[in-house]
Design a protein around this motif. Sequence first.
Motif, PDB file in Angstrom:
ATOM      1  N   GLY A   2      -4.772  -0.404  -1.667  1.00 13.94           N
ATOM      2  CA  GLY A   2      -4.884  -1.376  -0.810  1.00 13.94           C
ATOM      3  C   GLY A   2      -5.161  -2.902  -1.747  1.00 13.94           C
ATOM      4  O   GLY A   2      -4.997  -3.043  -2.689  1.00 13.94           O
ATOM      5  N   LEU A   3      -4.755  -4.248  -0.435  1.00 13.89           N
ATOM      6  CA  LEU A   3      -4.274  -5.554  -1.391  1.00 13.89           C
ATOM      7  C   LEU A   3      -5.518  -6.998  -0.554  1.00 13.89           C
ATOM      8  O   LEU A   3      -5.231  -5.913   1.255  1.00 13.89           O
ATOM      9  CB  LEU A   3      -2.841  -5.722  -0.771  1.00 13.89           C
ATOM     10  CG  LEU A   3      -1.801  -4.836  -1.850  1.00 13.89           C
ATOM     11  CD1 LEU A   3      -0.695  -5.129  -0.994  1.00 13.89           C
ATOM     12  CD2 LEU A   3      -2.088  -5.096  -3.238  1.00 13.89           C
ATOM     13  N   ASP A   4      -5.754  -6.863  -1.286  1.00 17.05           N
ATOM     14  CA  ASP A   4      -7.017  -7.260  -0.718  1.00 17.05           C
ATOM     15  C   ASP A   4      -7.034  -9.061  -1.221  1.00 17.05           C
ATOM     16  O   ASP A   4      -7.757  -9.374  -1.477  1.00 17.05           O
ATOM     17  CB  ASP A   4      -8.572  -7.039  -0.100  1.00 17.05           C
ATOM     18  CG  ASP A   4      -9.207  -8.050   0.200  1.00 17.05           C
ATOM     19  OD1 ASP A   4      -8.614  -8.634   1.554  1.00 17.05           O
ATOM     20  OD2 ASP A   4     -10.132  -7.701   0.675  1.00 17.05           O
ATOM     21  N   GLY A   5      -6.427 -10.308  -0.909  1.00 19.43           N
ATOM     22  CA  GLY A   5      -6.184 -11.512  -1.181  1.00 19.43           C
ATOM     23  C   GLY A   5      -5.321 -11.021  -2.516  1.00 19.43           C
ATOM     24  O   GLY A   5      -4.478 -10.314  -3.031  1.00 19.43           O
TER      25      GLY A   5
ATOM     26  N   GLN B 139     -10.229  -0.243  10.898  1.00 19.10           N
ATOM     27  CA  GLN B 139     -11.235  -0.637  10.844  1.00 19.10           C
ATOM     28  C   GLN B 139     -12.575   0.302  11.284  1.00 19.10           C
ATOM     29  O   GLN B 139     -13.896   0.246  10.726  1.00 19.10           O
ATOM     30  CB  GLN B 139     -11.836  -1.823  12.059  1.00 19.10           C
ATOM     31  CG  GLN B 139     -10.660  -2.908  11.227  1.00 19.10           C
ATOM     32  CD  GLN B 139     -10.942  -3.272   9.735  1.00 19.10           C
ATOM     33  OE1 GLN B 139     -11.771  -3.333   9.013  1.00 19.10           O
ATOM     34  NE2 GLN B 139      -9.092  -3.295   9.664  1.00 19.10           N
TER      35      GLN B 139
ATOM     36  N   ARG C 208      -6.138  -2.683  -5.216  1.00 19.52           N
ATOM     37  CA  ARG C 208      -7.016  -1.677  -5.673  1.00 19.52           C
ATOM     38  C   ARG C 208      -6.473  -0.432  -5.839  1.00 19.52           C
ATOM     39  O   ARG C 208      -5.206   0.277  -4.979  1.00 19.52           O
ATOM     40  CB  ARG C 208      -7.409  -1.019  -4.104  1.00 19.52           C
ATOM     41  CG  ARG C 208      -8.724   0.328  -4.760  1.00 19.52           C
ATOM     42  CD  ARG C 208      -9.687   0.264  -2.940  1.00 19.52           C
ATOM     43  NE  ARG C 208     -10.428   1.421  -3.862  1.00 19.52           N
ATOM     44  CZ  ARG C 208     -11.678   1.886  -2.623  1.00 19.52           C
ATOM     45  NH1 ARG C 208     -12.061   0.817  -1.498  1.00 19.52           N
ATOM     46  NH2 ARG C 208     -12.216   3.136  -3.132  1.00 19.52           N
TER      47      ARG C 208
ATOM     48  N   LEU D 144     -13.014   2.881   7.541  1.00 24.87           N
ATOM     49  CA  LEU D 144     -13.300   1.963   6.610  1.00 24.87           C
ATOM     50  C   LEU D 144     -14.553   1.719   7.345  1.00 24.87           C
ATOM     51  O   LEU D 144     -15.672   1.820   6.012  1.00 24.87           O
ATOM     52  CB  LEU D 144     -12.526   0.868   6.574  1.00 24.87           C
ATOM     53  CG  LEU D 144     -10.875   0.365   6.123  1.00 24.87           C
ATOM     54  CD1 LEU D 144     -10.441  -0.623   6.603  1.00 24.87           C
ATOM     55  CD2 LEU D 144     -10.909   1.382   5.004  1.00 24.87           C
TER      56      LEU D 144
ATOM     57  N   GLU E 298      -4.510  -1.045  14.415  1.00 24.41           N
ATOM     58  CA  GLU E 298      -6.106  -1.640  13.257  1.00 24.41           C
ATOM     59  C   GLU E 298      -7.669  -0.987  13.404  1.00 24.41           C
ATOM     60  O   GLU E 298      -8.236  -1.541  13.189  1.00 24.41           O
ATOM     61  CB  GLU E 298      -5.721  -3.154  13.922  1.00 24.41           C
ATOM     62  CG  GLU E 298      -6.321  -4.047  12.905  1.00 24.41           C
ATOM     63  CD  GLU E 298      -6.243  -3.343  11.478  1.00 24.41           C
ATOM     64  OE1 GLU E 298      -7.466  -4.109  10.704  1.00 24.41           O
ATOM     65  OE2 GLU E 298      -5.017  -3.345  11.157  1.00 24.41           O
TER      66      GLU E 298
ATOM     67  N   ALA F 205       0.733  -1.338   0.032  1.00 24.45           N
ATOM     68  CA  ALA F 205       0.140   0.022  -0.220  1.00 24.45           C
ATOM     69  C   ALA F 205       0.761   1.173   0.212  1.00 24.45           C
ATOM     70  O   ALA F 205       2.101   1.350   0.717  1.00 24.45           O
ATOM     71  CB  ALA F 205      -0.919   0.191   0.929  1.00 24.45           C
TER      72      ALA F 205
ATOM     73  N   THR G 253     -10.330  -1.319  -9.072  1.00 25.06           N
ATOM     74  CA  THR G 253      -9.820  -2.619  -8.192  1.00 25.06           C
ATOM     75  C   THR G 253      -9.620  -3.859  -9.586  1.00 25.06           C
ATOM     76  O   THR G 253     -10.236  -4.434 -10.060  1.00 25.06           O
ATOM     77  CB  THR G 253     -11.155  -3.903  -7.044  1.00 25.06           C
ATOM     78  OG1 THR G 253     -10.975  -2.167  -6.127  1.00 25.06           O
ATOM     79  CG2 THR G 253     -10.268  -4.775  -6.581  1.00 25.06           C
TER      80      THR G 253
ATOM     81  N   GLU H 145     -21.641  -5.772  -2.592  1.00 30.81           N
ATOM     82  CA  GLU H 145     -21.353  -6.888  -1.887  1.00 30.81           C
ATOM     83  C   GLU H 145     -22.624  -7.828  -1.880  1.00 30.81           C
ATOM     84  O   GLU H 145     -23.957  -7.167  -3.159  1.00 30.81           O
ATOM     85  CB  GLU H 145     -21.387  -6.587  -0.657  1.00 30.81           C
ATOM     86  CG  GLU H 145     -19.977  -5.354  -0.953  1.00 30.81           C
ATOM     87  CD  GLU H 145     -19.119  -5.115   0.764  1.00 30.81           C
ATOM     88  OE1 GLU H 145     -19.997  -5.602   2.323  1.00 30.81           O
ATOM     89  OE2 GLU H 145     -18.851  -4.629   0.441  1.00 30.81           O
TER      90      GLU H 145
END
Length: 118
Positions: free
Chosen positions: A18-21, A80, A25, A83, A76, A3, A35, A105
């Motif tokens: 961002g990185l998600d798995g 959260q 992004r 976000l 964290e 990031a 993304t 979603e």
Amino acid sequence: MAATDWVEFEEERHQVAGLDGALVRLRSEAGRMQTIMLTVLLADPSFRAAVEPPSATAKDGGSGFDPAGALVGVDEAVKQAALALEAHLLEAMTGYRGGDALQPEAGEPRPQFVRPGR
């Protein structure tokens, strides 16, 4: 890749927001968010890693501020909460917690966020 790193993709500089798995992004110099799957990004012939960040005269008005990088190193629980608030505001404005009707979603849009005529 992490990031806040800058990369080149599709002839434009992007900051990794961002990185998600398997997903990355990206925020372009012009401020567009997208993304993309990491494997697709890495395989794209236009991809270049570790490029120089844009100058302070970039389209962000020269502030150098990047919203995606603002949470790097933050506790964290605070991260959260921020976000979650962002997702709520995006849902209130667009009907989608991610802000993108093309990438909803599960269960989106919820009935209370559907505008009449949509």
